[in-house]
Scaffold this motif. Structure first.
Motif, PDB file in Angstrom:
ATOM      1  N   ASN A 116      11.300  22.482 -16.255  1.00  0.00           N
ATOM      2  CA  ASN A 116      12.072  23.682 -16.549  1.00  0.00           C
ATOM      3  C   ASN A 116      12.547  23.676 -17.995  1.00  0.00           C
ATOM      4  O   ASN A 116      12.540  24.716 -18.681  1.00  0.00           O
ATOM      5  CB  ASN A 116      13.262  23.792 -15.592  1.00  0.00           C
ATOM      6  CG  ASN A 116      13.938  25.139 -15.635  1.00  0.00           C
ATOM      7  OD1 ASN A 116      14.922  25.341 -16.360  1.00  0.00           O
ATOM      8  ND2 ASN A 116      13.414  26.091 -14.872  1.00  0.00           N
ATOM      9  N   PHE A 117      12.935  22.486 -18.487  1.00  0.00           N
ATOM     10  CA  PHE A 117      13.375  22.358 -19.872  1.00  0.00           C
ATOM     11  C   PHE A 117      12.204  22.553 -20.840  1.00  0.00           C
ATOM     12  O   PHE A 117      12.348  23.229 -21.866  1.00  0.00           O
ATOM     13  CB  PHE A 117      14.011  20.982 -20.094  1.00  0.00           C
ATOM     14  CG  PHE A 117      14.403  20.730 -21.523  1.00  0.00           C
ATOM     15  CD1 PHE A 117      15.507  21.357 -22.077  1.00  0.00           C
ATOM     16  CD2 PHE A 117      13.667  19.858 -22.315  1.00  0.00           C
ATOM     17  CE1 PHE A 117      15.868  21.135 -23.401  1.00  0.00           C
ATOM     18  CE2 PHE A 117      14.014  19.626 -23.637  1.00  0.00           C
ATOM     19  CZ  PHE A 117      15.117  20.270 -24.185  1.00  0.00           C
ATOM     20  N   VAL A 118      11.049  21.970 -20.533  1.00  0.00           N
ATOM     21  CA  VAL A 118       9.867  22.147 -21.382  1.00  0.00           C
ATOM     22  C   VAL A 118       9.470  23.613 -21.440  1.00  0.00           C
ATOM     23  O   VAL A 118       9.176  24.156 -22.512  1.00  0.00           O
ATOM     24  CB  VAL A 118       8.691  21.287 -20.870  1.00  0.00           C
ATOM     25  CG1 VAL A 118       7.395  21.650 -21.591  1.00  0.00           C
ATOM     26  CG2 VAL A 118       8.996  19.805 -21.064  1.00  0.00           C
ATOM     27  N   GLU A 119       9.457  24.258 -20.273  1.00  0.00           N
ATOM     28  CA  GLU A 119       9.161  25.696 -20.218  1.00  0.00           C
ATOM     29  C   GLU A 119      10.105  26.469 -21.146  1.00  0.00           C
ATOM     30  O   GLU A 119       9.670  27.328 -21.923  1.00  0.00           O
ATOM     31  CB  GLU A 119       9.331  26.178 -18.776  1.00  0.00           C
ATOM     32  CG  GLU A 119       9.279  27.682 -18.572  1.00  0.00           C
ATOM     33  CD  GLU A 119       9.708  28.058 -17.169  1.00  0.00           C
ATOM     34  OE1 GLU A 119       8.823  28.358 -16.363  1.00  0.00           O
ATOM     35  OE2 GLU A 119      10.940  28.034 -16.880  1.00  0.00           O
TER      36      GLU A 119
ATOM     37  N   ALA B  85       2.698  16.165 -20.530  1.00  0.00           N
ATOM     38  CA  ALA B  85       2.492  15.509 -19.238  1.00  0.00           C
ATOM     39  C   ALA B  85       2.017  14.072 -19.389  1.00  0.00           C
ATOM     40  O   ALA B  85       2.583  13.159 -18.777  1.00  0.00           O
ATOM     41  CB  ALA B  85       1.490  16.318 -18.403  1.00  0.00           C
ATOM     42  N   LEU B  86       0.994  13.864 -20.201  1.00  0.00           N
ATOM     43  CA  LEU B  86       0.404  12.531 -20.310  1.00  0.00           C
ATOM     44  C   LEU B  86       1.373  11.479 -20.850  1.00  0.00           C
ATOM     45  O   LEU B  86       1.526  10.406 -20.241  1.00  0.00           O
ATOM     46  CB  LEU B  86      -0.861  12.595 -21.172  1.00  0.00           C
ATOM     47  CG  LEU B  86      -1.683  11.306 -21.255  1.00  0.00           C
ATOM     48  CD1 LEU B  86      -2.136  10.872 -19.863  1.00  0.00           C
ATOM     49  CD2 LEU B  86      -2.885  11.499 -22.180  1.00  0.00           C
TER      50      LEU B  86
ATOM     51  N   GLY C 184       3.978  10.698 -18.208  1.00  0.00           N
ATOM     52  CA  GLY C 184       3.401   9.976 -17.081  1.00  0.00           C
ATOM     53  C   GLY C 184       3.175   8.512 -17.395  1.00  0.00           C
ATOM     54  O   GLY C 184       3.469   7.628 -16.572  1.00  0.00           O
ATOM     55  N   VAL C 185       2.648   8.226 -18.575  1.00  0.00           N
ATOM     56  CA  VAL C 185       2.416   6.839 -18.991  1.00  0.00           C
ATOM     57  C   VAL C 185       3.740   6.081 -19.072  1.00  0.00           C
ATOM     58  O   VAL C 185       3.851   4.930 -18.622  1.00  0.00           O
ATOM     59  CB  VAL C 185       1.693   6.802 -20.351  1.00  0.00           C
ATOM     60  CG1 VAL C 185       1.662   5.385 -20.901  1.00  0.00           C
ATOM     61  CG2 VAL C 185       0.276   7.355 -20.215  1.00  0.00           C
ATOM     62  N   LEU C 186       4.754   6.713 -19.625  1.00  0.00           N
ATOM     63  CA  LEU C 186       6.065   6.068 -19.756  1.00  0.00           C
ATOM     64  C   LEU C 186       6.674   5.774 -18.391  1.00  0.00           C
ATOM     65  O   LEU C 186       7.232   4.693 -18.163  1.00  0.00           O
ATOM     66  CB  LEU C 186       6.997   6.963 -20.578  1.00  0.00           C
ATOM     67  CG  LEU C 186       8.389   6.397 -20.882  1.00  0.00           C
ATOM     68  CD1 LEU C 186       8.270   5.142 -21.747  1.00  0.00           C
ATOM     69  CD2 LEU C 186       9.255   7.458 -21.574  1.00  0.00           C
ATOM     70  N   ILE C 187       6.557   6.731 -17.471  1.00  0.00           N
ATOM     71  CA  ILE C 187       7.113   6.540 -16.123  1.00  0.00           C
ATOM     72  C   ILE C 187       6.386   5.409 -15.403  1.00  0.00           C
ATOM     73  O   ILE C 187       6.999   4.595 -14.712  1.00  0.00           O
ATOM     74  CB  ILE C 187       7.022   7.852 -15.325  1.00  0.00           C
ATOM     75  CG1 ILE C 187       7.987   8.894 -15.909  1.00  0.00           C
ATOM     76  CG2 ILE C 187       7.340   7.620 -13.844  1.00  0.00           C
ATOM     77  CD1 ILE C 187       7.796  10.283 -15.359  1.00  0.00           C
ATOM     78  N   ASN C 188       5.078   5.373 -15.555  1.00  0.00           N
ATOM     79  CA  ASN C 188       4.290   4.306 -14.923  1.00  0.00           C
ATOM     80  C   ASN C 188       4.735   2.934 -15.436  1.00  0.00           C
ATOM     81  O   ASN C 188       4.827   1.960 -14.682  1.00  0.00           O
ATOM     82  CB  ASN C 188       2.808   4.528 -15.210  1.00  0.00           C
ATOM     83  CG  ASN C 188       1.923   3.510 -14.513  1.00  0.00           C
ATOM     84  OD1 ASN C 188       1.813   3.502 -13.289  1.00  0.00           O
ATOM     85  ND2 ASN C 188       1.300   2.631 -15.282  1.00  0.00           N
TER      86      ASN C 188
ATOM     87  N   ILE D 149       3.219  13.608 -11.878  1.00  0.00           N
ATOM     88  CA  ILE D 149       2.035  14.437 -12.106  1.00  0.00           C
ATOM     89  C   ILE D 149       1.945  15.555 -11.069  1.00  0.00           C
ATOM     90  O   ILE D 149       1.680  16.715 -11.406  1.00  0.00           O
ATOM     91  CB  ILE D 149       0.766  13.563 -12.072  1.00  0.00           C
ATOM     92  CG1 ILE D 149       0.755  12.618 -13.271  1.00  0.00           C
ATOM     93  CG2 ILE D 149      -0.494  14.431 -12.070  1.00  0.00           C
ATOM     94  CD1 ILE D 149      -0.337  11.576 -13.224  1.00  0.00           C
ATOM     95  N   ILE D 150       2.191  15.218  -9.809  1.00  0.00           N
ATOM     96  CA  ILE D 150       2.142  16.223  -8.735  1.00  0.00           C
ATOM     97  C   ILE D 150       3.135  17.343  -8.997  1.00  0.00           C
ATOM     98  O   ILE D 150       2.803  18.533  -8.934  1.00  0.00           O
ATOM     99  CB  ILE D 150       2.439  15.557  -7.367  1.00  0.00           C
ATOM    100  CG1 ILE D 150       1.289  14.632  -6.968  1.00  0.00           C
ATOM    101  CG2 ILE D 150       2.679  16.610  -6.291  1.00  0.00           C
ATOM    102  CD1 ILE D 150       1.646  13.673  -5.840  1.00  0.00           C
TER     103      ILE D 150
END
Length: 234
Positions: free
Chosen positions: A68-71, A132-133, A136-140, A152-153
């Motif tokens: 929502n913030f990125v949007e 996104a990428l 996602g990498v940071l969260i992983n 990602i979902i």
């Protein structure tokens, strides 16, 4: 809408169709590609989940708020203000989308007009690579692979919802979807955003106006009008 503005809008639409929409463009194919791309990633990611722990599901809420913030920040920023290296986003949104669709003429004239609403593949790649990428990498790395795939979902579900809702807002005024109050209200917020005096200042959230509320850019015409009437009576 005065006759001159209406004539200019019609002229711009015709010129846009001739110069920006190729003869082989198909609106439903474009929409289908966007949905297929998003849902393929969602389904693949669902099958990667293993023994998800309760705390990992918090990723869904955090990702929703992040999306929502990125949007909000992208819409408020490069979509309405020219940034070096991001001119394609500004050109496509502020100088094309907002002239093609005005607050007095919000609807598609045909399915080919989907080109003026849906993200092109190059911009989908932009958001995937730069937003996104990395997240996602940071969260992983910081949390877990489950949290990464939940991110990602949620992110791609949010993106698909964005495209569906934005398309909905540009359907004909009497479309059956507006029988539902939630779509009427969301569409009105977006229609107000298409006012020339508001488009660079208010209602930047396309889906849920959370960040607009938080950052003071939420505008609802009826509420403002009521406040004006109340102040005039005092």
């Amino acid at each position: 809408m005065n006759p001159n503005d209406k004539a200019q809008n019609i002229e711009f639409r015709e010129n846009y169709r001739q110069t920006q929409i190729g003869p082989y463009y198909r609106g439903l194919v474009h929409f289908g590609f966007t949905m297929t791309f998003a849902w393929s990633i969602i389904i693949y990611s669902i099958f990667q989940l293993e023994n998800v722990q309760p705390l990992e599901y918090l990723t869904v809420l955090v990702t929703f708020l992040y999306a929502n913030f990125v949007e909000y920040i992208v819409h408020k920023g490069p979509m309405h203000r020219p940034f070096k290296g991001l001119n394609i986003i500004y050109k496509r949104h502020a100088t094309q989308h907002h002239i093609f669709f005005t607050d007095h003429h919000m609807q598609f004239d045909s399915i080919r007009d989907f080109k003026a609403v849906l993200f092109p593949p190059i911009l989908i790649a932009f958001f995937f690579v730069f937003f996104a990428l990395p997240a996602g990498v940071l969260i992983n790395w910081l949390v877990s692979s489950n949290a990464c795939f939940l991110f990602i979902i949620t992110a791609f579900f949010y993106f698909a919802l964005y495209e569906v809702l934005h398309t909905t807002y540009h359907l004909a005024d009497d479309h059956w979807v507006y029988r539902f109050a939630v779509f009427r209200k969301l569409r009105k917020l977006h229609q107000d955003h298409h006012r020339i005096d508001l488009m660079a200042h208010n209602n930047f959230n396309i889906t849920f106006p959370i960040c607009d509320w938080l950052f003071g850019t939420y505008y609802r015409e009826e509420a403002i009008d009521r406040q004006g009437e109340a102040s005039s009576k005092t």
